[in-house]
Enzyme design. Sequence first.
Site, short mmCIF file in Angstrom:
data_model
loop_
_atom_site.label_atom_id
_atom_site.label_comp_id
_atom_site.label_asym_id
_atom_site.label_seq_id
_atom_site.Cartn_x
_atom_site.Cartn_y
_atom_site.Cartn_z
N LEU A 137 0.87 0.64 45.59
CA LEU A 137 -0.45 0.45 44.99
C LEU A 137 -0.77 1.54 43.98
O LEU A 137 -1.55 1.32 43.05
CB LEU A 137 -1.52 0.46 46.09
N GLY A 145 0.69 9.60 43.30
CA GLY A 145 0.13 10.87 42.89
C GLY A 145 1.23 11.87 42.60
O GLY A 145 2.38 11.50 42.35
N GLY A 146 0.87 13.16 42.65
CA GLY A 146 1.84 14.20 42.32
C GLY A 146 3.02 14.21 43.27
O GLY A 146 4.17 14.33 42.85
N LYS A 148 -0.66 6.08 52.60
CA LYS A 148 -0.23 7.14 51.67
C LYS A 148 0.92 7.90 52.32
O LYS A 148 0.78 8.45 53.41
CB LYS A 148 -1.38 8.09 51.36
N ASP A 166 -12.38 17.55 43.91
CA ASP A 166 -11.47 16.76 43.08
C ASP A 166 -12.04 15.36 42.84
O ASP A 166 -11.32 14.36 42.90
CB ASP A 166 -10.09 16.66 43.74
#
Length: 447
Positions: free
Chosen positions: A159, A162-163, A181, A278
Amino acid sequence: MGRPPAPLPLPCSWILGLFLFMSLAEADAEGSPALSPLSSLRNQAFPLSSSFLAPAPAVMQIHHHHYHKELTVAIVLASVAVLAIISSTFCAWFFWRRSRQMLDSKDIESSDAAGGLTFGPVLSKLNSFKMTNKKTLLPTIDYASLESATNKFSVSNILGEGGFSHVYKATFNREVFAAVKKLDGCGQDCEREFANEIDLLGRVRHPNIVPLLGYCVHGETRLLVYELMQNGSLETQLHGPSHGSALTWHLRMKIALDIARGLEYLHEHCNPPVIHRDLKSSNILLDSDFNAKISDFGLAVLSRNHNKGTLKLSGTLGYVAPEYLLDGKLTEKSDVYAFGVVLLELLMGRKPVEKLESSQCQSIVTWAMPQLTDRSKVPNIVDPVIRDTMDLKHLYQVAAVAVLCVQQEPSYRPLITDVLHSLIPLVPVELGGMLRVIQPILTTNQE
């Protein structure tokens, strides 16, 4: 729910006490006739000889024997009453403690239901999970279940990324969906963010904060399981293939209001307050009804519980407040600045940082500020997708809120509560605000 019922032994103790009092009174009256006021009055009014008043020895023995018998009964009844009072007190405490525990557990369930969370149905469908942390009430989920639900973490199920992580769509028992995740061997920073996410989201419950359903530790791999947000991130909606075409003016204002509500909960209702640190459009997720929920709390910190010297500078370029970037000063106003940048994205459809022809970058704040402060220019910088679809008074008000949020000086920025109250009148009632829309506003093309 009402108060727990009073234990039954308690009324019995009162009856025993009343009976004890009556017995003592009777024993006192029969054993000490000389103290009776009526007998004293009779002796004064009708004096009799001492020989007549003196009772026979046998009668005295009977009276003394009867008095001792009554006294013994009274002592026994007193002992029973004391034991009854002690036992009834213990029973009352036991039932109160049990009822309090039941109330607490039902309060947790009702708060989840009020927030529109779906913990129960999702967890009941998972193949294997167990509670390991009573403080966070989060289950650990078996790695094999997650591997199966994501088709062995297939590329086709990704989906987003990220880093040092990828987010996969997971399907449990062909009917329950979640987002997983996966963080692979990312070192101490990743481990710290993983623990931070579990700690904070395990205790936070709010309709505008993404629910964390569980987690998994498998060797060097760390996994977090969230409720699936069907419409993805705000970043994808605004800057992806659709370029914001699904987001009308009123939907954008609703999203801004939802974000403000989530931030207000973190800043004003959490103890101690939570600074997200963030906030950005990629961390704003949208469900099937475009309800916005704040996600990714890996960098979040507790207000007044961090040290300026030891806190590592973190965030995303374009959203980081200038005082935090230059001086390391972090407060709730840093989140307000990031919210102002997101509000500008919703308003103009532009990215927070854009490249110029000379290989330089320009922030949306630097570009927009001179035009936002000039009313004649504001309508021209609005996202073309929603241009001319809103009341100009509402447009000017949103522009003013955005300008205040991105002020360089933190003290000039409003509290998120003030921002929230400014946005509520701009959102239709059916979308969670107070605006009553009489008729839809026509676009230029429709006219």
